[in-house]
Design a protein around this motif. Structure first.
Motif, PDB file in Angstrom:
ATOM      1  N   GLU A 319      19.241 -34.298 -37.851  1.00  0.00           N
ATOM      2  CA  GLU A 319      18.477 -35.535 -36.668  1.00  0.00           C
ATOM      3  C   GLU A 319      19.169 -36.468 -37.226  1.00  0.00           C
ATOM      4  N   TYR A 320      19.746 -37.063 -37.718  1.00  0.00           N
ATOM      5  CA  TYR A 320      20.276 -38.396 -38.144  1.00  0.00           C
ATOM      6  C   TYR A 320      22.034 -38.168 -37.236  1.00  0.00           C
ATOM      7  N   LEU A 321      22.132 -37.345 -36.829  1.00  0.00           N
ATOM      8  CA  LEU A 321      23.641 -36.887 -35.862  1.00  0.00           C
ATOM      9  C   LEU A 321      22.673 -37.356 -34.637  1.00  0.00           C
ATOM     10  N   LYS A 322      21.954 -37.463 -34.286  1.00  0.00           N
ATOM     11  CA  LYS A 322      21.431 -37.347 -32.337  1.00  0.00           C
ATOM     12  C   LYS A 322      22.070 -38.646 -31.993  1.00  0.00           C
ATOM     13  N   ASP A 323      21.674 -39.809 -32.166  1.00  0.00           N
ATOM     14  CA  ASP A 323      22.438 -41.451 -32.352  1.00  0.00           C
ATOM     15  C   ASP A 323      23.719 -41.441 -31.440  1.00  0.00           C
ATOM     16  N   THR A 324      24.379 -40.479 -32.292  1.00  0.00           N
ATOM     17  CA  THR A 324      25.872 -40.292 -32.645  1.00  0.00           C
ATOM     18  C   THR A 324      26.880 -40.110 -31.103  1.00  0.00           C
ATOM     19  N   LYS A 325      28.436 -40.698 -32.085  1.00  0.00           N
ATOM     20  CA  LYS A 325      29.296 -39.576 -30.745  1.00  0.00           C
ATOM     21  C   LYS A 325      29.628 -38.164 -31.242  1.00  0.00           C
ATOM     22  N   MET A 328      26.938 -32.192 -30.315  1.00  0.00           N
ATOM     23  CA  MET A 328      26.261 -30.951 -30.511  1.00  0.00           C
ATOM     24  C   MET A 328      25.894 -29.851 -29.605  1.00  0.00           C
ATOM     25  N   THR A 329      25.735 -28.607 -29.469  1.00  0.00           N
ATOM     26  CA  THR A 329      24.765 -27.867 -29.159  1.00  0.00           C
ATOM     27  C   THR A 329      23.480 -27.969 -28.464  1.00  0.00           C
ATOM     28  N   SER A 330      22.898 -26.801 -27.786  1.00  0.00           N
ATOM     29  CA  SER A 330      21.886 -27.530 -27.275  1.00  0.00           C
ATOM     30  C   SER A 330      20.616 -27.058 -28.408  1.00  0.00           C
ATOM     31  N   LYS A 331      21.507 -25.989 -29.562  1.00  0.00           N
ATOM     32  CA  LYS A 331      20.414 -26.445 -31.143  1.00  0.00           C
ATOM     33  C   LYS A 331      20.428 -27.241 -31.532  1.00  0.00           C
ATOM     34  N   ASN A 332      21.419 -27.830 -31.145  1.00  0.00           N
ATOM     35  CA  ASN A 332      21.492 -29.434 -32.644  1.00  0.00           C
ATOM     36  C   ASN A 332      22.808 -28.905 -33.779  1.00  0.00           C
ATOM     37  N   ASN A 343      34.643 -33.526 -32.376  1.00  0.00           N
ATOM     38  CA  ASN A 343      35.321 -35.038 -31.555  1.00  0.00           C
ATOM     39  C   ASN A 343      35.225 -36.071 -31.825  1.00  0.00           C
ATOM     40  N   VAL A 344      34.972 -36.587 -33.233  1.00  0.00           N
ATOM     41  CA  VAL A 344      35.051 -37.167 -33.656  1.00  0.00           C
ATOM     42  C   VAL A 344      36.109 -37.830 -33.757  1.00  0.00           C
ATOM     43  N   PRO A 345      36.777 -38.776 -34.297  1.00  0.00           N
ATOM     44  CA  PRO A 345      38.586 -38.947 -35.560  1.00  0.00           C
ATOM     45  C   PRO A 345      37.492 -38.993 -36.485  1.00  0.00           C
ATOM     46  N   ASP A 346      37.861 -38.077 -37.490  1.00  0.00           N
ATOM     47  CA  ASP A 346      37.671 -38.401 -39.172  1.00  0.00           C
ATOM     48  C   ASP A 346      36.762 -38.136 -39.558  1.00  0.00           C
ATOM     49  N   MET A 355      29.360 -24.814 -35.341  1.00  0.00           N
ATOM     50  CA  MET A 355      29.616 -24.099 -34.174  1.00  0.00           C
ATOM     51  C   MET A 355      31.222 -23.672 -34.162  1.00  0.00           C
ATOM     52  N   PHE A 356      31.825 -22.988 -34.730  1.00  0.00           N
ATOM     53  CA  PHE A 356      33.170 -22.502 -35.036  1.00  0.00           C
ATOM     54  C   PHE A 356      33.325 -21.561 -34.234  1.00  0.00           C
ATOM     55  N   PRO A 357      34.983 -21.782 -34.198  1.00  0.00           N
ATOM     56  CA  PRO A 357      35.945 -20.782 -33.443  1.00  0.00           C
ATOM     57  C   PRO A 357      35.962 -19.640 -34.314  1.00  0.00           C
ATOM     58  N   LEU A 358      35.507 -18.840 -33.703  1.00  0.00           N
ATOM     59  CA  LEU A 358      35.730 -17.099 -34.668  1.00  0.00           C
ATOM     60  C   LEU A 358      37.115 -16.421 -35.070  1.00  0.00           C
ATOM     61  N   ALA A 359      38.014 -16.262 -35.588  1.00  0.00           N
ATOM     62  CA  ALA A 359      39.627 -16.209 -35.145  1.00  0.00           C
ATOM     63  C   ALA A 359      39.649 -14.605 -34.726  1.00  0.00           C
TER      64      ALA A 359
END
Length: 481
Positions: A319-325, A328-332, A343-346, A355-359
């Motif tokens: 929830e604390y990330l909702k106003d950031t750049k 996130m996915t539709s399910k947060n 997508n944000v540097p650092d 939510m990550f790409p599984l090799a």
């Protein structure tokens, strides 16, 4: 402050201290072929003897996770995989190469003389079953700050990896919980567990390696432009690099009576019988004197209950990330790439929130809320924070305990089209191989060790297990004893 490791552990520096050694003949040179391993004893101390690439090596035989005998596991090349939960160790060095273990194994000397194999153990290490990697501390004058939000597996492995890689800046781990990082997997598998017994590291460890831990403190907002985090106590902390690993929380039932006093969100009494009500759901909870008395199901059934345990999944703590750049996915859940970078540097994310790409699933974007993957992701985050470009390639390895039996699972089976069964369900001894596009993509097993570990290692090394191989009666590739 004491910097001595707990009993049963040693540090890399300890293992290098010269002292009197105990040496014994453990076998003949001909007793072990290349690619094989066996348990031997030196001074009544279990040792794993391996032969890989023509080289003999000896390391501790007990997995540092829950003490499984590695000699019953799976050896492939220069590493051995635990038969119980999939931890991997380098057979030449004893170093941990895959979680859920967090410690390395002691390594012993081996030499050959007159066709006999000798193993030498430093007497100081005879009682020690695990080893921590050499780690650095903060360096005076280095102001670079890494802020870790969340006190779970991802944050801990990130912090430890940073110090193992000689990061000399400031590390701050922040958690809203009252406890230091602890083994959450035991909460659902062990009754009456004491908090102190499941701590992964004690406070002395964090002090020794200059890892700050802030307990009972929760992030309220993140400003990625100013690189600051605001907390519930009004404080603001700046960062140079940020790991978001605040995980998920248990979902509650949205039904009348959910606020009664004896409703628990996490407990598994494994020694009791369980009755399943399939294709049904809870519609109401009835109580007396503020306590649960009975549960009403959609089908109309009414079940008497003294305690109600709710285990219907989780929801992300984002929830604390909702106003950031931060994307996130539709399910947060938070989207990351194969380097665990948002997508944000650092700004990185790991653990149950990612939510990550599984090799092994052809880089399909997935969310896997499991301990071992969170640990692996934390390590990848640390390496990439240090510009040591490393991709996540761990293979998921899960386990659960039901009526005293452990079921193991590896891979990613979503979308499987066929199932190959070895053994019999009725005998409580089986291996299930999940097939998709003529290949094994996952496996589940009960009393079939080290089959699931063998599948995990094949997947980890990129070796395809074909449908024909899975269906074959020849199971030699599983190395079953």
């Amino acid at each position: 402050m004491s910097t001595k490791p707990p009993r049963g552990e040693l540090t890399d520096s300890d293992s290098e201290n010269p002292s009197e050694e105990l040496t014994e003949v453990v076998c003949l040179e001909s007793d072990l072929q290349d690619g094989q391993m066996m348990e031997v004893e030196v001074g009544h101390h279990g040792v794993l003897l391996t032969r890989s690439g023509g080289k003999y090596s000896a390391i501790g035989n007990q997995c540092t996770h829950y003490g499984a005998p590695l000699s019953k596991g799976f050896i492939s090349g220069n590493r051995v995989r635990c038969p119980w939960h999939g931890s991997c160790f380098n057979v030449h060095t004893g170093d941990l190469e895959e979680y859920p273990g967090i410690d390395c194994l002691p390594c012993h000397k081996v030499h050959i003389q007159n066709s006999k194999v000798y193993v030498s153990i430093n007497k100081k290490t005879l009682r020690q079953e695990k080893r921590t990697k050499r780690m650095g501390t903060a360096v005076p004058g280095v102001t670079h700050t890494v802020l870790l939000l969340g006190g779970g597996a991802a944050s801990l492995s990130c912090a430890e990896t940073l110090r193992q890689e000689n990061f000399g800046g400031r590390i701050i781990m922040v958690t809203r919980e009252d406890l230091l990082p602890y083994d959450k997997t035991r909460l659902s598998k062990v009754m009456n567990v004491e908090s102190d017994s499941i701590l992964m590291r004690r406070m002395e460890f964090f002090h020794q390696y200059d890892i700050e831990v802030w307990l009972r403190k929760e992030a309220l907002s993140v400003d990625t432009d100013k690189k600051t985090v605001t907390f519930d106590d009004g404080s603001v902390q700046s960062y140079d690099q940020l790991l978001i690993s605040t995980g998920c929380r248990a979902k509650g039932l949205d039904v009348p009576g959910m606020n009664l006093g004896n409703i628990k969100m996490l407990e598994t009494p494994e020694d009791r019988n369980v009755k399943f009500y399939m294709n049904d759901s809870v519609t109401e909870i009835r109580g007396v004197n503020g306590k649960v008395k009975e549960v009403v199901l959609k089908s109309g059934k009414v079940i008497p209950a003294e305690v109600l345990i709710v285990g219907i999944g989780t929801m992300p703590n984002s929830e604390y990330l909702k106003d950031t750049k931060i994307q996130m996915t539709s399910k947060n859940f938070v989207n990351v790439d194969k380097y665990m970078h948002t997508n944000v540097p650092d700004v990185f994310c790991g653990g149950d929130l990612a939510m990550f790409p599984l090799a092994i699933a052809k880089n399909r974007m997935v969310n896997i809320g499991h301990w071992q993957m969170a640990q692996a992701q934390g390590r990848i985050v640390a390496l990439n924070m240090l510009n040591k470009t490393t991709e996540l390639n761990s293979v998921p390895f899960y386990w659960t305990v039901l009526v005293g039996k452990t079921i193991r699972y590896t891979g990613y089976g979503e979308g499987y089209t066929e199932l190959v069964i070895k053994g019999q369900f009725e005998d409580r001894k089986f291996l299930a191989l999940y097939i998709k596009d003529e290949e094994v993509i996952a496996a589940a097993g009960l009393n079939f060790d080290p089959a699931v570990s063998a599948v995990a290692e094949r997947l980890a090394t990129g070796k395809v297990i074909t449908k024909d191989e899975a269906q074959s009666d020849d199971l030699s590739w599983l190395q079953l004893s």
